[in-house]
Scaffold this active site. Structure first.
Site, PDB file in Angstrom:
ATOM      1  N   GLU A   1      -1.321 -21.281  13.434  1.00 37.24           N
ATOM      2  CA  GLU A   1      -2.581 -21.484  12.716  1.00 37.24           C
ATOM      3  C   GLU A   1      -2.607 -22.775  11.910  1.00 37.24           C
ATOM      4  OE1 GLU A   1      -0.143 -18.727   9.926  1.00 37.24           O
ATOM      5  OE2 GLU A   1      -0.366 -19.138  12.068  1.00 37.24           O
TER       6      GLU A   1
ATOM      7  N   HIS B   1       4.119 -20.526  13.102  1.00 34.62           N
ATOM      8  CA  HIS B   1       2.752 -20.307  12.617  1.00 34.62           C
ATOM      9  C   HIS B   1       1.789 -21.281  13.307  1.00 34.62           C
ATOM     10  CE1 HIS B   1       3.568 -17.629   9.096  1.00 34.62           C
ATOM     11  NE2 HIS B   1       4.775 -18.162   9.223  1.00 34.62           N
TER      12      HIS B   1
ATOM     13  N   CYS C   1       5.011 -14.619  13.162  1.00 33.07           N
ATOM     14  CA  CYS C   1       6.147 -14.546  12.248  1.00 33.07           C
ATOM     15  C   CYS C   1       6.572 -13.091  12.025  1.00 33.07           C
ATOM     16  CB  CYS C   1       5.809 -15.263  10.941  1.00 33.07           C
ATOM     17  SG  CYS C   1       7.252 -15.641   9.917  1.00 33.07           S
TER      18      CYS C   1
END
Length: 636
Positions: free
Chosen positions: A602, A600, A473
């Site tokens: 994750e 993102h 990001c």
């Protein structure tokens, strides 16, 4: 029949009023005469309607439908997890671990997190205030504990699985403004508490594991500690819920602290006694106690707790400190927590012994790892590691897949800046030494201009020295700014977020964004990214040459007008959105691993299924990436 007639009348009034209200709960309770489906985003999930719930409570037979299964014939079972004494005891991990053990017993599990704060969601809260903001597929910005639920239980939750005081109050006030309460005085009891109960019961039946029909058990975590003034309406609503669903359908697990005072190391039970007493005074009696302590509880301590808290000694669980949190479900299993919960919920006859072989292997594998990899995490919020909790977990998942332990070196981005060399020379020197000793560099997401110059220096160091770099990001935007300044010689290249008057805006505000409202105005949720070339590291790691779907949370993007000149000078944008105008993935082909992503990755990483990008990042840091990619090309 008289009781059922009253309930039906109540439902008719509720149905009429809810149909006119635009709110998250109204969306969940969308009553249709010819349908029993709750519509969420583009999907529809089979769901028990409020009519059927009422009929089940009165033992009245409902008409058959296409989604009636054996699990749906049973009433929903609720496990409530509360906390006492102090916050931060690990209620989220405890609730997740209870879900893991129940799932291992063959039950389907869903989760709800209640946050008593007045915010509508976590989207506008500082990471220093509340930890990271976890983003769901449907764009919900929620508490980080929902990330624990998704990782532990391997489910996909919705934004309605996170209940806040703000959401409840907003829903009730909207109804009041529309006149749906028919002139009644709107009060905390019954209107707020009824809204809480209806929300819980509606969300609990939404399937989150990809299967048809509702789950068997809903694990509810109540945030905060017992006695907080913000929690009172939720405590009362949950008390009413426990009474309405019946004792066989409700189990309360209270998490409390057992501190050690004095040099003799005596374990003190008095804080837990007071916490349980306060909980009982509010109308809720715990069936199990989950006691947090540094060391295992002594038997005499258990007996004392049992005597003063009116909980059987066999139902007093000890969650002491462990090498890693994956041991918590094993601790619960070893203390037969599942038997106590299943007995309370009357599920012993249908549950199996918990199958946690894979989970045990995963926990023990991590404990036995000896080699480690040093990862430089250059961020803005390194003072609170929970600010990057999902990033840390994704690194852990990837490292275990590579048979190494993560050794994360936290670097405050501002310490790398030139100003720091003058103001805090020791911190500046230490930060640069840490960066240079790392095997790879990761710049995570963030907002605001603090520390940006330090991040740019970290990205430049990684690019010029062929150190594996992953920008997420903001980290991707930092890579673009650094490349424009260093390679294109645009010394004043910047983002409009940091400098609205920059002559070379390489990162700009999204056209559809709102400049007046912060909450839920970003590009949020799961979005598709199309690969524009198959000959790139990212496409090979994902194993899909066409597209990938990941979760987003940003309001700035790379300026489309500078893409051509950036690519002419070597920075390639290999992934774009479906319009082709929004840049999603960048790579530097001349570099061993230099990747930036606008999304993102994750948030979708799981213990047994690490994120492809994090896996590639660690493989590159350990010198195994090339062999891994060749193996995949050869079908290994």
């Amino acid at each position: 029949m008289y009781k059922f007639a009253l309930l039906s009348k109540k439902y008719a009034l509720l149905s009429k009023s809810l149909s006119a209200v635009r709110s998250p709960l109204a969306g969940l309770l969308r009553f249709q005469s010819n349908s029993t489906r709750v519509k969420l985003r583009k999907s529809s999930f089979p769901c028990r309607t409020l009519t059927q719930t009422l009929c089940l409570r009165t033992n009245t037979q409902t008409s058959s439908s296409d989604y009636h299964t054996q699990s749906e014939q049973r009433e929903m079972k609720y496990v409530l997890v509360t906390g006492g004494v102090v916050s931060g005891l690990g209620k989220g991990v405890t609730a997740s671990s209870i879900g893991v053990v129940l799932k291992a017993c063959g039950l389907r599990v869903t989760s709800i997190k209640i946050d008593p704060y007045l915010n509508t969601d976590a989207g506008t809260m500082s990471p220093f205030e509340h930890g990271e903001v976890f983003v769901l597929d449907d764009g919900g910005e929620v508490d980080l504990d929902l990330g624990n639920y998704e990782r532990f239980l391997d489910v996909t939750l919705t934004k309605d699985n996170n209940i806040t005081t703000g959401k409840i109050f907003q829903f009730v006030i909207e109804k009041e403004r529309k006149g749906d309460y028919l002139g009644k005085t709107v009060q905390v009891v019954p209107h707020i508490t009824d809204a809480i109960k209806d929300w819980i019961e509606s969300v609990a039946v939404i399937p989150v594991d990809g299967k048809e029909g509702p789950a068997d058990v809903c694990v509810i975590e109540l945030g905060g500690t017992v006695g907080d003034i913000e929690s009172m309406p939720f405590i009362e609503a949950l008390r009413q819920l426990s009474f309405s669903v019946g004792q066989d359908n409700f189990c309360l697990v209270h998490v409390s602290l057992i501190p050690v005072i004095g040099v003799v190391g005596e374990q003190k039970t008095k804080p837990t006694q007071h916490s349980v007493r306060e909980l009982r005074a509010l109308g809720l009696t715990p069936h199990l106690l989950a006691c947090r302590s540094a060391q295992p509880l002594l038997e005499n301590v258990k007996e004392k707790l049992s005597q003063f808290c009116h909980v059987p000694a066999s139902n007093i669980l000890n969650i002491h400190d462990v090498p890693n949190i994956w041991h918590i479900p094993l601790l619960l299993r070893n203390q037969n927590a599942h038997d106590a919960i299943l007995k309370q919920l009357n599920l012993l006859s249908i549950a199996m012994p918990p199958a946690l072989k894979d989970w045990t292997m995963m926990a023990e594998t991590y404990d036995n790892l000896t080699n480690s990899v040093r990862i430089a995490m250059v961020g803005k919020y390194v003072g609170l590691t929970d600010s990057y909790l999902s990033v840390v977990k994704a690194l852990l998942h990837a490292c275990i897949a590579c048979s190494v332990k993560p050794s994360i070196d936290w670097i405050a981005a501002s310490d790398l800046e030139e100003d720091s060399a003058k103001l805090t020379p020791e911190a500046h020197a230490a930060a640069w030494e840490t960066l240079k000793n790392a095997a790879c560099v990761l710049v995570p997401g963030g907002f605001g201009d603090r520390g940006v110059r330090g991040m740019i220096l970290a990205a430049k160091y990684a690019r010029e020295n062929n150190i594996p770099y992953l920008g997420i990001c903001l980290g991707m935007q930092i890579a673009v700014i650094e490349f424009a300044r260093s390679v294109l010689s645009l010394e004043r290249a910047d983002s409009n977020e940091f400098n609205a008057n920059t002559p070379d805006p390489v990162v700009i505000f999204m056209p559809e964004g709102s400049r007046t409202h912060m909450g839920s105005t970003m590009r949020l949720g799961s979005r598709r990214t199309l690969f524009h070339t198959t000959n790139c590291i990212t496409a090979k790691l994902y194993g899909n040459p066409q597209y990938v779907e990941e979760r987003h949370r940003h309001r700035y993007e790379v300026n489309p007008e500078v893409i051509e000149v950036l690519e002419e000078n070597g920075l390639k944008f290999v992934g774009k959105d479906e319009t082709g105008k929004r840049m999603e993935i960048l790579e530097l082909p001349s570099h061993p691993f230099y990747v930036g992503v606008q999304f993102h990755p994750e948030f979708k990483s799981r213990p047994r299924r690490p994120s492809a990008l994090f896996l590639g990042f660690i493989l590159a840091a350990t010198g195994k990436l090339e062999a891994h990619l060749k193996g995949h090309q050869n079908g290994i």
